[in-house]
Scaffold this motif. Structure first.
Motif, PDB file in Angstrom:
ATOM      1  N   ALA A 321     -21.882 -20.776  -2.909  1.00  0.00           N
ATOM      2  CA  ALA A 321     -21.946 -20.109  -4.207  1.00  0.00           C
ATOM      3  C   ALA A 321     -20.777 -19.132  -4.290  1.00  0.00           C
ATOM      4  O   ALA A 321     -19.866 -19.144  -3.447  1.00  0.00           O
ATOM      5  N   ARG A 322     -20.785 -18.307  -5.310  1.00  0.00           N
ATOM      6  CA  ARG A 322     -19.749 -17.284  -5.477  1.00  0.00           C
ATOM      7  C   ARG A 322     -20.433 -15.930  -5.622  1.00  0.00           C
ATOM      8  O   ARG A 322     -21.485 -15.807  -6.250  1.00  0.00           O
ATOM      9  N   ASN A 323     -19.791 -14.922  -5.036  1.00  0.00           N
ATOM     10  CA  ASN A 323     -20.316 -13.565  -5.191  1.00  0.00           C
ATOM     11  C   ASN A 323     -19.797 -12.934  -6.470  1.00  0.00           C
ATOM     12  O   ASN A 323     -19.127 -13.596  -7.276  1.00  0.00           O
ATOM     13  N   LEU A 328     -15.945 -17.391  -2.569  1.00  0.00           N
ATOM     14  CA  LEU A 328     -16.937 -18.344  -2.083  1.00  0.00           C
ATOM     15  C   LEU A 328     -17.769 -17.728  -0.974  1.00  0.00           C
ATOM     16  O   LEU A 328     -17.255 -17.020  -0.094  1.00  0.00           O
ATOM     17  N   THR A 329     -19.060 -18.014  -1.003  1.00  0.00           N
ATOM     18  CA  THR A 329     -19.980 -17.564   0.034  1.00  0.00           C
ATOM     19  C   THR A 329     -20.775 -18.759   0.538  1.00  0.00           C
ATOM     20  O   THR A 329     -20.862 -19.800  -0.119  1.00  0.00           O
ATOM     21  N   VAL A 330     -21.350 -18.591   1.728  1.00  0.00           N
ATOM     22  CA  VAL A 330     -22.196 -19.630   2.304  1.00  0.00           C
ATOM     23  C   VAL A 330     -23.497 -18.979   2.767  1.00  0.00           C
ATOM     24  O   VAL A 330     -23.503 -17.850   3.272  1.00  0.00           O
ATOM     25  N   GLY A 341     -30.854 -17.591   5.746  1.00  0.00           N
ATOM     26  CA  GLY A 341     -30.075 -16.627   6.510  1.00  0.00           C
ATOM     27  C   GLY A 341     -29.328 -15.720   5.557  1.00  0.00           C
ATOM     28  O   GLY A 341     -29.465 -15.819   4.329  1.00  0.00           O
ATOM     29  N   PRO A 342     -28.506 -14.833   6.075  1.00  0.00           N
ATOM     30  CA  PRO A 342     -27.752 -13.925   5.208  1.00  0.00           C
ATOM     31  C   PRO A 342     -26.659 -14.669   4.431  1.00  0.00           C
ATOM     32  O   PRO A 342     -26.183 -15.729   4.850  1.00  0.00           O
ATOM     33  N   ILE A 343     -26.283 -14.096   3.314  1.00  0.00           N
ATOM     34  CA  ILE A 343     -25.162 -14.623   2.532  1.00  0.00           C
ATOM     35  C   ILE A 343     -23.873 -14.099   3.165  1.00  0.00           C
ATOM     36  O   ILE A 343     -23.699 -12.892   3.318  1.00  0.00           O
ATOM     37  N   GLU A 344     -22.981 -15.019   3.545  1.00  0.00           N
ATOM     38  CA  GLU A 344     -21.755 -14.641   4.246  1.00  0.00           C
ATOM     39  C   GLU A 344     -20.540 -15.119   3.452  1.00  0.00           C
ATOM     40  O   GLU A 344     -20.564 -16.212   2.880  1.00  0.00           O
ATOM     41  N   PRO A 345     -19.478 -14.354   3.431  1.00  0.00           N
ATOM     42  CA  PRO A 345     -18.235 -14.840   2.801  1.00  0.00           C
ATOM     43  C   PRO A 345     -17.611 -15.949   3.634  1.00  0.00           C
ATOM     44  O   PRO A 345     -17.664 -15.925   4.867  1.00  0.00           O
ATOM     45  N   VAL A 346     -17.040 -16.925   2.965  1.00  0.00           N
ATOM     46  CA  VAL A 346     -16.382 -18.018   3.686  1.00  0.00           C
ATOM     47  C   VAL A 346     -15.133 -17.511   4.395  1.00  0.00           C
ATOM     48  O   VAL A 346     -14.887 -17.828   5.570  1.00  0.00           O
ATOM     49  N   GLU A 353     -16.818 -23.991  12.159  1.00  0.00           N
ATOM     50  CA  GLU A 353     -17.329 -22.639  12.404  1.00  0.00           C
ATOM     51  C   GLU A 353     -18.515 -22.334  11.503  1.00  0.00           C
ATOM     52  O   GLU A 353     -19.486 -21.687  11.929  1.00  0.00           O
ATOM     53  N   LEU A 354     -18.476 -22.806  10.261  1.00  0.00           N
ATOM     54  CA  LEU A 354     -19.586 -22.570   9.346  1.00  0.00           C
ATOM     55  C   LEU A 354     -20.834 -23.333   9.776  1.00  0.00           C
ATOM     56  O   LEU A 354     -21.956 -22.892   9.521  1.00  0.00           O
ATOM     57  N   LEU A 355     -20.627 -24.469  10.437  1.00  0.00           N
ATOM     58  CA  LEU A 355     -21.767 -25.277  10.885  1.00  0.00           C
ATOM     59  C   LEU A 355     -22.347 -24.807  12.211  1.00  0.00           C
ATOM     60  O   LEU A 355     -23.478 -25.179  12.546  1.00  0.00           O
ATOM     61  N   ALA A 356     -21.597 -24.028  12.965  1.00  0.00           N
ATOM     62  CA  ALA A 356     -21.987 -23.709  14.343  1.00  0.00           C
ATOM     63  C   ALA A 356     -23.419 -23.180  14.467  1.00  0.00           C
ATOM     64  O   ALA A 356     -24.148 -23.605  15.375  1.00  0.00           O
TER      65      ALA A 356
END
Length: 423
Positions: A321-323, A328-330, A341-346, A353-356
């Motif tokens: 999504a977008r903040n 972009l955030t994931v 989980g928490p909303i994190e910036p890409v 790394e995002l999948l880890a």
């Protein structure tokens, strides 16, 4: 040398050969390969790694919009396919419903109905009443396959009203009452402005709005029953209704909307069988995605993601999504606590790394030792007992030769002419 000494030496030699063989020092034949000595204690052989946890399926849900968001979603899907222990959603249509453009499900039908209304009004302005009627009815039929909303109900009202006006203007006078009565049923609060409409039109509309008795509508099928743009309950359903024209639509999250325009007789029942129309999974996923976009709070957001995951057969999800600043955030979701989980910036991180955090832990290694396999069978000619016998025979022959060659005067060569010596 006395014979007793020879036999004694032979026995000693045979005993020595047997001892050498038992001690493992007997030599193999020169052309035989050397035999590796067996280890004194078995070497522990670990079993192969145990099968890891069951594979988890990851759904990529893209809400950010824009080319960068779609590219990242596609890159994440490719990374999922490569990751050990993860799998993507197999149905391409379901996967496509979660990424990219978000067209409204009924947009095409609503646009077609709007064009039909404009065409009907143009025909009516040119006094082409029959063409106006046909266009208005065509537009109304388009809206029998869309989900009821205030917008579609208003559009259907205008189509029915335009049809009624065209019926009034038709040569010989048409049956304007049914169409104008349907317009009133769809929008009961509507009042015609005398400054816009002729007195004849206002009178016809008022007459059509007057009830002519009461009947009932019986709806068979599955889903929520909408009558004249208002939800009335789950099918099968029997509900009272004014006599005259009505629009019935059956709709639900798991089915496609299907409807019919009906006429309820006074003191009678209008039966409306609506065929089953299950919505494809891709349509259901697209609906849940739109619900997620419009979710007012975290609870509604979690419910929408859970619905998408269940429809996709996924155990995990990555929501892009977008903040507030447009970055972009994931956010990761799992089918177990705590869920989101928490909303994190890409922040430019690569898909791996995002999948880890979703990757399963490494497979445990079973430390239970497995005995080594038994050594291969020894050929018969290399068995120690056979080698001992061969060695003994060789030594015996050698000793015999020595004894014969080194004999005393009692063992001199025999002269056939002299005969046996006398004692």
């Amino acid at each position: 040398m006395p014979m007793s000494r020879v036999l004694g030496g032979l026995a000693v030699a045979l005993s020595a050969a047997a001892l050498l063989a038992d001690a493992g020092l007997a030599r193999a034949a020169p052309d035989a390969p050397a035999e590796a000595a067996a280890p004194s204690t078995p070497t522990a052989i670990l079993t192969p790694p145990a099968v890891g946890p069951s594979q988890r399926t990851v759904a990529i849900v893209e809400l950010g919009g824009g080319e960068d968001s779609a590219r990242l979603a596609n890159a994440l899907a490719a990374a999922v396919a490569r990751a050990r222990g993860l799998a993507g959603v197999g149905d391409p249509a379901v996967a496509a419903a979660r990424v990219g453009a978000r067209p409204e499900e009924d947009a095409a039908a609503i646009a077609a109905a709007g064009r039909a209304l404009a065409g009907a009004q143009e025909h009516l302005a040119r006094f082409e009443a029959n063409a106006a009627i046909a266009q208005a009815q065509l537009g109304a039929s388009q809206l029998l396959t869309v989900a009821p909303t205030p917008t579609t109900t208003l559009l259907l009202t205008e189509l029915a009203f335009t049809e009624g006006l065209a019926q009034l203007a038709a040569p010989g006078g048409g049956d304007a009452r049914e169409a104008l009565g349907l317009a009133h049923a769809l929008q009961p609060e509507r009042v015609l402005d005398p400054a816009v409409f002729a007195p004849e039109v206002i009178a016809a509309y008022r007459d059509a709005a007057s009830p002519r008795g009461t009947g009932a509508i019986s709806v068979e099928g599955d889903g929520t029953v909408w009558i004249d743009g208002r939800a009335r309950g789950r099918a099968p359903l029997l509900v009272a209704a004014d006599a005259g024209a009505h629009v019935v639509v059956v709709y639900g999250p798991e089915r496609l909307p299907r409807g019919a325009r009906i006429r309820v007789p006074a003191d009678g029942v209008a039966a409306v069988p609506i065929a089953a129309a299950p919505a494809p999974l891709a349509v259901q996923v697209a609906r849940a995605r739109r619900t997620l976009i419009a979710a007012p709070d975290q609870a509604a957001r979690a419910a929408a993601v859970g619905k998408i995951a269940a429809l996709s057969g996924a155990t995990d999800a990555l929501v892009l999504a977008r903040n507030g600043s447009g970055a972009l955030t994931v956010q990761r979701w799992r089918d177990r606590a705590p869920g989101f989980g928490p909303i994190e910036p890409v922040d430019g991180r690569d898909p791996a790394e995002l999948l880890a955090p979703l990757l399963p832990p490494p497979d445990p290694v079973d430390p239970t030792p497995v005995p080594p396999p038994p050594p291969p069978a020894t050929p018969w000619w290399r068995r120690r007992s056979v080698q001992a016998a061969i060695a003994g025979a060789v030594i015996a022959v050698a000793l015999t030769s020595v004894a014969l060659s080194a004999g005393d005067d009692t063992m001199r060569p025999l002269d056939p002419e002299q005969g046996f010596p006398e004692r």
